[in-house]
Design a protein around this motif. Sequence first.
Motif, PDB file in Angstrom:
ATOM      1  N   GLU A 203      -6.505  -4.090   1.003  1.00 54.17           N
ATOM      2  CA  GLU A 203      -6.393  -2.972   0.929  1.00 54.17           C
ATOM      3  C   GLU A 203      -7.116  -1.868   1.517  1.00 54.17           C
ATOM      4  O   GLU A 203      -6.752  -1.129   2.382  1.00 54.17           O
ATOM      5  CB  GLU A 203      -6.535  -2.517  -0.661  1.00 54.17           C
ATOM      6  N   PRO A 320      -7.785   2.063  -4.342  1.00 55.24           N
ATOM      7  CA  PRO A 320      -6.609   1.246  -4.735  1.00 55.24           C
ATOM      8  C   PRO A 320      -5.577   1.946  -4.331  1.00 55.24           C
ATOM      9  O   PRO A 320      -4.776   2.543  -3.314  1.00 55.24           O
ATOM     10  CB  PRO A 320      -5.783   0.461  -5.756  1.00 55.24           C
ATOM     11  N   THR A 323      -5.671   4.027  -0.675  1.00 52.15           N
ATOM     12  CA  THR A 323      -5.508   3.542   0.210  1.00 52.15           C
ATOM     13  C   THR A 323      -3.865   2.532   0.725  1.00 52.15           C
ATOM     14  O   THR A 323      -3.205   2.511   1.680  1.00 52.15           O
ATOM     15  CB  THR A 323      -6.527   2.537  -0.711  1.00 52.15           C
ATOM     16  N   LYS A 324      -3.998   2.934  -0.581  1.00 51.83           N
ATOM     17  CA  LYS A 324      -2.013   1.989  -0.719  1.00 51.83           C
ATOM     18  C   LYS A 324      -0.926   3.426  -0.069  1.00 51.83           C
ATOM     19  O   LYS A 324      -0.837   2.464   0.578  1.00 51.83           O
ATOM     20  CB  LYS A 324      -2.276   1.673  -1.914  1.00 51.83           C
ATOM     21  N   ASP A 334       2.366  -5.180   6.864  1.00 51.78           N
ATOM     22  CA  ASP A 334       2.430  -5.686   5.959  1.00 51.78           C
ATOM     23  C   ASP A 334       3.493  -6.061   4.796  1.00 51.78           C
ATOM     24  O   ASP A 334       3.675  -6.889   4.274  1.00 51.78           O
ATOM     25  CB  ASP A 334       1.524  -4.390   4.690  1.00 51.78           C
TER      26      ASP A 334
END
Length: 453
Positions: A203, A320, A323-324, A334
């Motif tokens: 991440e 999370p 960041t995602k 990705d």
Amino acid sequence: MGHGRAAPSRGGGDPFAAGPGGKLVAVAGAKGGVGTTVTAVQLALAARAAGRKVALVDMDLQSGDIASYLDVQFRRSIADLAQINDISPRVLQDAVFTHQTGLGLLLAPGEGERGEEVTDRTARQVIGALRSRFEVVVVDCGTQMTSAGAAAVELADIALLVTTPDVVAVRAAKRMVRLWDRLQIRKAEETVTVVNRHTRSAEIQPQLVQRATGTTVARTAIPAGFKELQPAVDSGRMQDLDAKSAVKQALWGLAGELGLVEAAPPGGGRRATHRGGHAAGGGGERVLPGLRRRHAIEAGGDPAQGSVGDGTDALNEIAPPSTKGFLRKRGGGDRGQVTVEFLGVLPLALIVLAVIWQLVLVGYTYSLAGNSADKGARAGAAKGAGACQDAAAKDVPGSWTADIDCAGGDGTVYKATVKLHVPILFPGAADFPWTVTGTAGAADETDLAGGGD
């Protein structure tokens, strides 16, 4: 194996003959366990393999491991130079161990408490003496910032800060950068951060590390390679790390990016992957921030490599959800990784689905056999065996192979037995060698009616 004390040269000239001032590379870790020593050792080995005269200094004064990584037993250390005001070539020669790889090693003291003897003044003297005799000097500063390590970072042409792509390590890197700035050791924009144990699925990606620390992140990211590193670390033979190792190729590619080597990295000239599509050491098209201490650079240079702000709020993104969201904006790289990972688990998913479907077919076959036998028994009880066969067969789909037995009964109960073969995945294609049996009975009406077959 690299054991024993270096034999001083008693004739034929000084092996550390004076030369031009060497390039100084200081390698520090954001926290323990991020791979600082491995990075320093491989950078030194890469420069040595390129024909440079290289010194590797262990300035992790209380817990230095360079001797262990290179299988060296040597009683001299940097602490032996602490009380010497004028470090002559002979004095330096006695303190530096010449490794079988050709590296000149100046080790940390075996007794950690002796590390306190090495002051910033000692560090400056030692570094000055080494730079006058080696083309490249790589200093492992460890993760605890001592006065000696601070001097090395301040004097360095290139200061590397090694971190891993996790929240704790990135926060530690940011604290280290701020510490250097407060102590006026080095500015954030003059520091190069190296992301170790990088994976495309992580991440926290290098761009986010750059924003969080305000430093320049090296184009070369070092992949995770615990299995390939472990044998070399355990045997103390880091110099024997396989040339095909992805970690070694990346670190030697980093050496090229830093200008420590000019040759291609090991493994058939294959270079490590760099963000932005440039090969390491690409002809001087990029000026590393550490070299700004010697060379003025034009303002507004390569925006991909310049300062990206002080990173004050960037760590708020190292969580999370945000960041995602940040990573989703980076492009399709990705998504390609997700596709590859999905294809990897696709065969297993298909096998699981096939097993579930087969179990459904077995259950359905049991149901068919029971229903068919029941209808056959009812028809046979009323009209005889012919009707039993027709009724039982009519209730079985054509893709199932059936054996129907309308044997009748004892005059009271009429019995029918249906045996169905279980198909393999696709009814009608192939059957298992075992069958499912359904049996049913009904009150025999043929004798009561005075007839029957």
